[in-house]
Design a protein around this motif. Structure first.
Motif, PDB file in Angstrom:
ATOM      1  N   LEU A 127       0.834  -1.211   0.000  1.00 50.17           N
ATOM      2  CA  LEU A 127       0.000   0.000   0.000  1.00 50.17           C
ATOM      3  C   LEU A 127       0.869   1.263   0.000  1.00 50.17           C
ATOM      4  O   LEU A 127       0.569   2.227  -0.717  1.00 50.17           O
ATOM      5  N   SER A 128       1.975   1.227   0.764  1.00 53.51           N
ATOM      6  CA  SER A 128       2.846   2.413   0.811  1.00 53.51           C
ATOM      7  C   SER A 128       3.492   2.660  -0.542  1.00 53.51           C
ATOM      8  O   SER A 128       3.599   3.809  -0.991  1.00 53.51           O
ATOM      9  N   LEU A 129       3.941   1.580  -1.185  1.00 51.99           N
ATOM     10  CA  LEU A 129       4.594   1.721  -2.498  1.00 51.99           C
ATOM     11  C   LEU A 129       3.642   2.378  -3.504  1.00 51.99           C
ATOM     12  O   LEU A 129       4.026   3.296  -4.234  1.00 51.99           O
ATOM     13  N   HIS A 130       2.389   1.921  -3.513  1.00 56.16           N
ATOM     14  CA  HIS A 130       1.404   2.499  -4.422  1.00 56.16           C
ATOM     15  C   HIS A 130       1.230   3.984  -4.137  1.00 56.16           C
ATOM     16  O   HIS A 130       1.195   4.799  -5.056  1.00 56.16           O
ATOM     17  N   THR A 131       1.152   4.337  -2.834  1.00 58.70           N
ATOM     18  CA  THR A 131       0.949   5.747  -2.494  1.00 58.70           C
ATOM     19  C   THR A 131       2.116   6.593  -2.993  1.00 58.70           C
ATOM     20  O   THR A 131       1.909   7.672  -3.550  1.00 58.70           O
ATOM     21  N   VAL A 132       3.349   6.104  -2.776  1.00 55.89           N
ATOM     22  CA  VAL A 132       4.526   6.881  -3.197  1.00 55.89           C
ATOM     23  C   VAL A 132       4.442   7.150  -4.701  1.00 55.89           C
ATOM     24  O   VAL A 132       4.603   8.293  -5.164  1.00 55.89           O
ATOM     25  N   PHE A 133       4.151   6.128  -5.491  1.00 57.01           N
ATOM     26  CA  PHE A 133       4.078   6.314  -6.951  1.00 57.01           C
ATOM     27  C   PHE A 133       2.925   7.235  -7.333  1.00 57.01           C
ATOM     28  O   PHE A 133       3.077   8.091  -8.201  1.00 57.01           O
ATOM     29  N   ASP A 134       1.778   7.086  -6.664  1.00 58.69           N
ATOM     30  CA  ASP A 134       0.632   7.951  -6.974  1.00 58.69           C
ATOM     31  C   ASP A 134       0.956   9.406  -6.674  1.00 58.69           C
ATOM     32  O   ASP A 134       0.626  10.302  -7.449  1.00 58.69           O
ATOM     33  N   LEU A 135       1.623   9.635  -5.533  1.00 59.02           N
ATOM     34  CA  LEU A 135       1.944  11.010  -5.142  1.00 59.02           C
ATOM     35  C   LEU A 135       2.860  11.666  -6.169  1.00 59.02           C
ATOM     36  O   LEU A 135       2.701  12.840  -6.512  1.00 59.02           O
ATOM     37  N   ASP A 139       2.072  14.952  -8.670  1.00 55.13           N
ATOM     38  CA  ASP A 139       2.799  16.179  -8.357  1.00 55.13           C
ATOM     39  C   ASP A 139       2.717  17.177  -9.506  1.00 55.13           C
ATOM     40  O   ASP A 139       2.975  16.846 -10.662  1.00 55.13           O
ATOM     41  N   LYS A 140       2.352  18.413  -9.147  1.00 61.70           N
ATOM     42  CA  LYS A 140       2.095  19.416 -10.194  1.00 61.70           C
ATOM     43  C   LYS A 140       3.381  20.101 -10.669  1.00 61.70           C
ATOM     44  O   LYS A 140       3.439  20.681 -11.734  1.00 61.70           O
ATOM     45  N   ARG A 141       4.431  20.082  -9.811  1.00 61.16           N
ATOM     46  CA  ARG A 141       5.643  20.804 -10.181  1.00 61.16           C
ATOM     47  C   ARG A 141       6.460  20.022 -11.209  1.00 61.16           C
ATOM     48  O   ARG A 141       6.243  18.822 -11.406  1.00 61.16           O
ATOM     49  N   ALA A 142       7.412  20.735 -11.808  1.00 61.18           N
ATOM     50  CA  ALA A 142       8.184  20.079 -12.868  1.00 61.18           C
ATOM     51  C   ALA A 142       9.414  19.363 -12.308  1.00 61.18           C
ATOM     52  O   ALA A 142      10.383  19.127 -13.025  1.00 61.18           O
ATOM     53  N   ASP A 143       9.381  19.020 -11.013  1.00 63.73           N
ATOM     54  CA  ASP A 143      10.559  18.409 -10.374  1.00 63.73           C
ATOM     55  C   ASP A 143      10.870  17.035 -10.966  1.00 63.73           C
ATOM     56  O   ASP A 143       9.993  16.359 -11.492  1.00 63.73           O
ATOM     57  N   GLU A 144      12.141  16.669 -10.830  1.00 69.76           N
ATOM     58  CA  GLU A 144      12.554  15.346 -11.306  1.00 69.76           C
ATOM     59  C   GLU A 144      12.607  14.400 -10.108  1.00 69.76           C
ATOM     60  O   GLU A 144      13.106  14.769  -9.044  1.00 69.76           O
ATOM     61  N   PHE A 145      12.113  13.198 -10.269  1.00 69.67           N
ATOM     62  CA  PHE A 145      12.113  12.240  -9.157  1.00 69.67           C
ATOM     63  C   PHE A 145      12.926  11.001  -9.512  1.00 69.67           C
ATOM     64  O   PHE A 145      12.932  10.581 -10.668  1.00 69.67           O
TER      65      PHE A 145
END
Ligand code: ATP
Length: 641
Positions: A127-135, A139-145
């Motif tokens: 469940l945590s892994l899914h949340t991290v990817f969904d977040l 994300d609205k900013r143009a940041d790189e992850f």
């Protein structure tokens, strides 16, 4: 332009403790003795039904009640546990904070079920892994992850990679920037929006597939209590690096989420096992004992101040160090069985969880820069370990199988495998020595702080006594003085024990070296010896590098301390952000990450800062005696000039 980082704001938070009771299983004998009240309280009934009303009112009942942040009954799903106790802190990981979740409980109480879960009831890891990817997707900013994921297990005090088919033994490293890391651990990488990396993962689904594979590799055994009991501690780490595109372009926020499924906390004797299984039990308990000692010391620290926390006593506690005390928001899920025959285990787990409620952690955003000398250095050591040493190990294995195919050389072959074992023991011995020496220096540092607090206390006591001020204050100060003296004595005792361990370690090193030298002088196989000596040389070089790293860590810590004093000095002068920035520019320095004025910062950090007001001495001492000093916590990083 060289730059320094502005002090970061720290947030103190207590460990969140949730209890989860699993359903009674069909095959299970016995009676349900656990009741969950209003999602917070857990009531354990006396398992002995023979006790009558009189016994109960004479308080002879073994009934117990505990209160936690959250409590979940047998009907709760993993999703419910996740939503109520964890989901609100997972977004912090994407913002550069650390989060640790660990499941603790006796064998068969439901730890693996809670952390890993099933297809119909996915666990907290999934469940945590899914949340991290969904977040990240939202994300609205143009940041790189960049998301990386690793999965390891600690079995019999040895670390294995669960993402590798046949993982060798892995070793821990301490990095002043990254904290504790495991050298050579395979990381699955996903970069967003551009997908690069050695091993590409396009979705949480792919990582989950690998996670399941990792789970199937975990060391399990059938115990009397659980048919597929996990004999190891498993740690899934999800790391999220976020690089801003516009503001502070070379700044990286680095959040880490660690999800830990511990092995059963029961005593080895109670699982009625023998031989290897008993050894597992002893080693599992060595790690869990170390964890219990750390939790005790951390709880004590809240009351007594500078107590030494023995993280270094096991691999597990070293890995969990950040999650327990340091820079992490931590959740403990204590799992229990409702069965009456598990009464003692259940009460032990709940007592442990109750103690853990006292632990405080200090969360701070992890801000780094893209490139640092330190991580380059660490990477160099890791690649030496992983590539060169592994290649030599492979050559050795090839040579050995070649030798064993020739009967005439059977004796030499036996000798060689024995040499191999000894070489490995030497490397473990060096690791242990580094660890012990670091523990000694940490202890000394703790006692240095204790002694300076003692000195300050003595000064203030004598000042108060001289002017015969309020007797109650002096009484409180003297009580505090006794606590500090007690801490110093306990730390000194621990130091003597570490010293003894260092001496024993050095003696063992000498014996091992002697054995290997003698065997090498007897062995005639030239090719093997050449490879072996190369392998040993590399191993030595690696150990020496590690010693250097350990010493460099020390230097960095001192530099950190120096910089902290510098900031305190600047802030003590009452300069504002503009004035400090102006001074910095004049010196050709840039200050990164300043989001508020120093004054605002001072107010925000009121627990650790003092202005002209007096502040309290220890976390719960209730005594006020420091005068006119300002302190602040901050982070530094090493920049290329
Ligand atoms: N909430 C639950 N709902 C249904 N079944 C559960 C639940 N929790 C645990 N179980 C079942 O109980 C059994 C033991 O659970 P699990 O293997 O998770 O225990 P554990 O604490 O990890 O044990 P060990 O320390 O021995 O590995 C399993 O058969 C599991 O399916």
């Amino acid at each position: 332009m060289p730059s320094i980082r502005a002090p970061g704001a720290k947030k103190s938070t207590t460990l969140t403790v949730a209890v989860k009771c699993r359903p009674l299983r069909h095959k299970e004998r016995g009676r349900d003795i656990v009741q969950v009240i209003e999602s917070k309280e857990v009531l354990i009934l006396d398992p002995d039904l023979s006790k009558d009303y009189l016994d109960r009112i004479r308080n002879r009942t073994k009934e117990k009640k505990y209160c936690f942040d959250h409590a979940f009954g047998p009907d709760s799903t993993n999703l419910e546990v996740y939503t109520k106790s964890i989901s609100s802190i997972i977004p912090e990981v994407v913002q550069g904070l650390n989060v640790t979740v660990f499941a603790y409980g006796s064998t068969g109480s439901g730890k693996t079920y809670t952390m890993v879960g099933t297809k119909d009831d996915p666990g907290l890891m999934v469940l945590s892994l899914h949340t991290v990817f969904d977040l990240i997707k939202m994300d609205k900013r143009a940041d790189e992850f960049e998301v990386t994921c690793s999965y390891l297990e600690v079995y019999n005090e040895i670390i294995y990679d669960l993402l590798e088919k046949s993982s060798g033994h892995l070793e821990l490293r301490e990095d002043p920037e990254e904290g504790i890391t495991v050298a050579g651990l395979r990381c699955i990488k996903k970069q967003m929006p551009t997908i690069l990396g050695l091993l590409q993962v396009h979705s949480a689904g792919k990582i989950l597939e690998l996670l399941n594979m990792g789970n199937s590799r975990r060391k399990t055994e059938s115990t009397e209590v659980n048919a597929t009991s996990s004999r190891s501690h498993a740690v899934l780490e999800i790391s999220v690096k976020r690089k801003g595109r516009n503001k502070y372009p070379n700044q990286v926020l680095h959040g880490k989420l660690a999800l830990v499924d511990l092995a059963g906390s029961e005593r080895a004797t109670e699982t009625n096992n023998a031989g290897q299984k008993l050894r597992d039990g002893a080693n599992i308990n060595r790690s869990l004992l170390a964890l219990a000692n750390c939790i005790n010391a951390l709880g004590k620290q809240q009351k007594k101040g500078l107590a030494y926390v023995p993280y270094r006593n096991s691999k597990l506690t070293r890995i969990l160090k950040d999650g327990l005390s340091g820079n992490s928001q931590t959740v403990m899920i204590a799992t229990i069985s409702p069965a009456d025959i598990q009464y003692h285990h259940t009460v032990n787990t709940l007592k442990y969880a109750d103690r853990a409620k006292e632990i405080k952690t200090h969360v701070q955003r992890n801000v780094g820069v893209v490139d640092t000398h330190v991580s380059d250095y660490q990477r160099m050591i890791d690649s030496l370990q992983v590539t060169e040493v592994c290649q030599l190990k492979k050559k050795l294995a090839e040579k050995e199988s070649e030798l064993s195919s020739k009967p005439a050389e059977k004796a030499a072959d036996d000798e060689l495998s024995w040499l191999n074992i000894i070489s490995h023991e030497i490397s473990e011995n060096v690791q242990e020595r580094i660890n012990l020496q670091k523990a000694m220096s940490e202890l000394e540092e703790t006692n240095l702080n204790n002694r300076s607090e003692l000195q300050r206390l003595d000064d203030i006591i004598s000042r108060h006594q001289a002017v015969e001020l309020d007797g109650a204050i002096v009484k409180d100060l003297i009580a505090r003085r006794l606590v500090i003296l007690d801490n110093i004595r306990e730390n000194d005792e621990a130091g003597i024990n570490y010293q003894k361990e260092i001496e024993a370690n050095e003696k063992q090193r000498g014996q091992l070296q002697g054995m290997i030298d003698e065997a090498v002088s007897r062995n005639g196989n030239k090719t093997y010896l050449r490879i072996l000596s190369q392998y040993r040389l590399l191993g030595m070089a690696n150990s020496e590098l590690q010693l250097e790293v350990a010493m460099r860590d020390q230097v960095i810590r001192h530099q950190r301390e120096g910089l902290k004093n510098l900031w305190n000095l600047l802030m003590g002068q009452g300069l504002d952000e503009k004035q400090i920035s102006h001074l910095a520019v004049k010196q050709g320095l840039r200050i990164e990450g300043w989001t508020m004025t120093p004054l605002a910062l001072v107010e925000k950090q009121s627990s650790s800062l003092t202005s002209s007001r007096p502040t309290s001495v220890g976390p719960s001492s209730g005594i006020e005696y420091l005068e006119g000093t300002k302190t602040c916590d901050f982070t530094i990083s090493i920049f290329k000039g």
